[in-house]
Design a protein around this motif. Structure first.
Motif, PDB file in Angstrom:
ATOM      1  N   GLN A 152       7.515 -73.842 -50.630  1.00 52.04           N
ATOM      2  CA  GLN A 152       7.505 -73.143 -51.915  1.00 52.04           C
ATOM      3  C   GLN A 152       6.074 -73.049 -52.415  1.00 52.04           C
ATOM      4  O   GLN A 152       5.304 -73.998 -52.276  1.00 52.04           O
TER       5      GLN A 152
ATOM      6  N   VAL B  90      12.203 -70.745 -52.430  1.00 51.39           N
ATOM      7  CA  VAL B  90      11.994 -71.668 -51.307  1.00 51.39           C
ATOM      8  C   VAL B  90      12.316 -70.916 -50.021  1.00 51.39           C
ATOM      9  O   VAL B  90      13.386 -70.328 -49.881  1.00 51.39           O
TER      10      VAL B  90
ATOM     11  N   ARG C 144       6.016 -78.678 -49.880  1.00 50.90           N
ATOM     12  CA  ARG C 144       6.723 -78.668 -48.590  1.00 50.90           C
ATOM     13  C   ARG C 144       7.814 -79.726 -48.580  1.00 50.90           C
ATOM     14  O   ARG C 144       7.658 -80.787 -49.184  1.00 50.90           O
TER      15      ARG C 144
ATOM     16  N   CYS D  26       6.566 -69.489 -59.816  1.00 52.28           N
ATOM     17  CA  CYS D  26       7.169 -70.227 -58.700  1.00 52.28           C
ATOM     18  C   CYS D  26       7.808 -69.227 -57.760  1.00 52.28           C
ATOM     19  O   CYS D  26       8.548 -68.344 -58.215  1.00 52.28           O
TER      20      CYS D  26
ATOM     21  N   THR E 154      10.108 -79.654 -52.806  1.00 50.91           N
ATOM     22  CA  THR E 154      10.349 -78.291 -53.303  1.00 50.91           C
ATOM     23  C   THR E 154      11.433 -78.360 -54.380  1.00 50.91           C
ATOM     24  O   THR E 154      12.154 -79.350 -54.483  1.00 50.91           O
TER      25      THR E 154
ATOM     26  N   LYS F 266      11.053 -76.719 -45.540  1.00 50.66           N
ATOM     27  CA  LYS F 266      11.201 -75.974 -46.797  1.00 50.66           C
ATOM     28  C   LYS F 266       9.807 -75.759 -47.378  1.00 50.66           C
ATOM     29  O   LYS F 266       9.008 -76.688 -47.402  1.00 50.66           O
TER      30      LYS F 266
END
Length: 718
Positions: free
Chosen positions: A227, A167, A252, A164, A256, A225
């Motif tokens: 990620q 963000v 998005r 991951c 996130t 945002k």
């Protein structure tokens, strides 16, 4: 023609959002839009199941939404713009509202309709984001099954999150101001990269033949945002001889921060191509990469903190909590297919529940997680128990000793493929943070790799000082290890310390060390064989006298129990202190101590007692909890004691007497034939000479009489 087509679909979307009613007859989407207007929520999730169940369903429209989802998100957003009601509650204006008010005033003064870049894009006005969620019916796709024919369509994929990113803000609309004419220019950004504008395209600048310089206004631009994550196929979906495939997922806006590495998730999203950029584009040529634009995230197993009990679950847990035998029932519901091991299962249940973490005023922490080591002969179902616990726990990582290196367990320093910076990649113990890490074949690990676990087990952190990165990562994990004794099987001729063959520094960190010996005993072997054959035939465990609880119910019960933080009352302090000191005294007297008792053992007693109090939903630890924790510590070495008793031969006569006495009580007779008695005791591994000795000794005490020729026994008092 196309615009007409989309306008008609926009009308259909408006009609659906306005008229759809849920099972209770409430206008579901109108209520959501009211919340959006009041700035309570930002995400509008449109369920395709609702569209499918809509009374005036247009099946062609549903098919178009599924196969061209990216475009229809825009259509639904346009429909929501027109349907959005007036706010019913007051809220504070944020930067976005103030900017919008100012723009509305400016637009009347210097608006030029002929210049499209001066038209304000609808995205910049929106406070909400639209997500279209795939129906949850049917089986989700594996990554391997998503082929080129699905590009642009809504798909549902199951997998495990492996990486991951952080963000970051992603530009959606770039806003510029011209230094010459003062106009505001908008530029839609649809890709990951864009070419900024430098010259003002407004009518005023072109009439004045001025090449107005544009300045990017970050404050006025619209950001989302963003990620990025990597999802990998689940092990059970990988065909023979293949390696798991991975896919990039883009999150998005409001979805996130919903996933973290190690989570098993089901994602619905749009499968899209993305061209390579920069230097990679030159290498790739015409080849494009694919990714999934996530629309919704469903976790297979929720974390304990995120459990929201539904009404029926609360009732069920309240009913279970009132049951006096709940401790035994919960323990027997763990892996009911595995025969016996009742006390081991109780210990594993307490491992799942855990004790509350204590944090002192000066910042010192005392861990609440229990660590358990199962050490036993081959074939006593250690690995199966480990696998089952990982299935029940909301967050669990399973590794084996030979397949794990020190950095694989703690953290590795890698080069990030995107930014080329050195980054930390969490290992198994970091991924299992706030969960359970099961390590099988613990004895086969290299000594250098095993030392990596020492810090995690007591301080619950992983400290790193590598490649210019000096940091400390959280690893608040309960460790469940399974190991074989030093020579494969437990050797009774050697001391326990020689058999266990783990350093004392590591042993003292385990709250419970179970020694499970595989001893020949005819009765228990028969029972076990019947149990195993029954499981093979019926693919389920034999009747337990009650219905075993499902893993989901177990998780719900444990999540409710973990909310409590029991404390030890004053009156128990002396009792616990005496119990601890007596354990130390016993160990000091023994020539070959079975365990290594330190102050950590005292903390273990407190932790196990607190976990037992949690199971009863009690705020205070009772004396019965302390007694049970001491009993579990005693029982963890029980198979050793019973062997020693037999080996020393001191207690064999009493044991034979108790066997005969039990059999007589069961049959409700006073007479026992010698052949029967010999059969019973030989099953337990005793000889005929020991039986004769027992008969003579107890006949002298006038407990029974013996026939002079046949040696049959007659009890004098029942």
């Amino acid at each position: 023609m196309k615009d007409l087509y989309f306008n008609a679909d926009k009308a259909l979307a408006k009609e659906f959002l306005s008229n759809f009613a849920n099972a209770n007859g409430e206008a579901k989407y109108i209520d959501i839009l009211q919340e959006v207007a009041n700035h309570k929520i930002k995400a509008v999730q449109i369920d395709l199941e609702d569209l499918f169940n809509y009374k005036d369903l247009d099946e062609e429209f549903l098919r178009r939404v599924t196969e061209n989802t990216r475009r229809y998100i825009e259509i639904f957003a346009g429909a929501i713009d027109e349907l959005l009601p007036e706010p019913t509650e007051t809220f504070h204006d944020d930067d976005h509202d103030i900017l919008m008010t100012q723009r509305a005033e400016d637009a009347t003064n210097n608006f030029d309709a002929s210049e499209p870049r001066q038209n304000m894009p609808p995205e910049i006005k929106r406070y909400f984001e639209v997500y279209i969620r795939a129906p949850s019916k049917g089986r989700p796709f594996t990554i391997r099954e998503v082929k080129a024919s699905y590009i642009g369509q809504l798909v549902r994929i199951a997998g495990i999150v492996t990486r991951c990113s952080d963000v970051k803000p992603l530009m959606q609309v770039a806003v510029y101001t011209c230094e010459e004419c003062g106009c505001e220019i908008y530029q839609d950004v649809t890709a990951r990269v864009f070419m900024p504008l430098y010259e003002c395209p407004s009518m005023r600048c072109s009439i004045n033949k001025m090449k107005g310089n544009l300045i990017l206004q970050l404050r006025a631009s619209k950001f989302l945002k963003f990620q990025e994550a990597k999802i990998q196929e689940l092990a059970e979906h990988v065909p023979k001889g293949h390696i798991p495939r991975t896919m990039t997922v883009h999150f998005r806006g409001e979805i996130t921060r919903k996933v973290s590495p190690g989570d098993v998730v089901e994602l619905s999203g749009i499968f899209l191509p993305i061209p390579y950029t920069g230097f990679r584009a030159m290498r790739a040529g015409l080849v494009a990469d694919t990714y999934l634009e996530a629309m919704s995230v469903t976790h297979f197993k929720k974390k304990y903190e995120e459990y929201e009990l539904r009404g029926d679950e609360e009732e069920q847990i309240a009913r279970l909590a009132e049951d006096g035998d709940i401790y035994n029932k919960l323990a027997r519901s763990l892996a009911p297919e595995i025969y016996g091991h009742e006390d081991v299962k109780k210990a594993l249940l307490l491992l799942l529940v855990g004790a509350p973490h204590r944090k002192l005023k000066d910042g010192m922490k005392i861990r609440g997680d229990l660590h358990i080591c199962l050490m036993g002969d081959p074939g006593v179902a250690k690995s199966q128990l480990l696998k089952h616990i990982i299935n029940v726990a909301p967050r669990g990582v399973y590794t084996t000793g030979r397949g794990s290196s020190g950095v694989g367990l703690t953290a590795a320093v890698l080069k990030d493929p995107v930014t080329n910076e050195m980054v930390l990649e969490g290992g198994a113990l970091v991924l299992a943070d706030m969960g359970i890490c099961a390590i099988d074949e613990f004895d086969k690990m290299d000594e250098s790799d095993r030392t990596a676990i020492h810090e995690v087990m007591e301080q619950q952190t992983v400290s790193i000082a590598k490649a210019g990165i000096t940091t400390s990562l959280n690893a608040r994990t309960a460790i469940l290890a399974a190991a074989n004794p030093a020579w494969g099987r437990y050797d009774l001729r050697r001391t326990p310390a020689e058999n266990i063959n783990l350093p004392p520094a590591l042993l003292s960190r385990f709250d419970l060390l179970w020694l499970i010996l595989d001893r020949a005993d005819m009765d228990s072997d028969l029972e076990m064989a019947r149990h195993v054959v029954y499981v093979h035939q019926n693919k389920e465990s034999p009747a337990l006298g009650f219905t075993p609880l499902e893993p989901s119910v177990l998780r719900a019960y444990i999540s409710a129990a973990r909310r409590l933080s029991p404390y030890v009352p004053k009156e128990l302090e002396e009792y616990i202190a005496t119990a601890y000191s007596s354990i130390r005294q016993e160990e000091a007297k023994s020539n070959t101590p079975h365990s290594y008792t330190t102050v950590r053992t005292l903390l273990s007693i407190l932790r196990i007692s607190a976990a037992l109090a949690r199971l009863r939903f009690s705020e205070t630890v009772a004396q019965s909890d302390v007694d049970e924790s001491l009993r579990l510590m005693q029982m963890s070495k029980f198979s050793l004691y019973s062997d020693e008793r037999q080996k020393s031969g001191l207690d064999a006569i009493s044991d034979i007497y108790s066997i005969l006495r039990d059999e007589v009580a069961r049959a409700n007779k006073m007479d026992v034939r010698y052949a029967h008695a010999l059969n019973w005791i030989s099953r337990k591994g005793y000889s005929e000479a020991q039986l004769k000795e027992c008969l003579e000794e107890y006949a002298a005490l006038n407990v029974w009489q013996i026939h002079p020729h046949t040696f049959d026994i007659r009890f004098i008092d029942a």
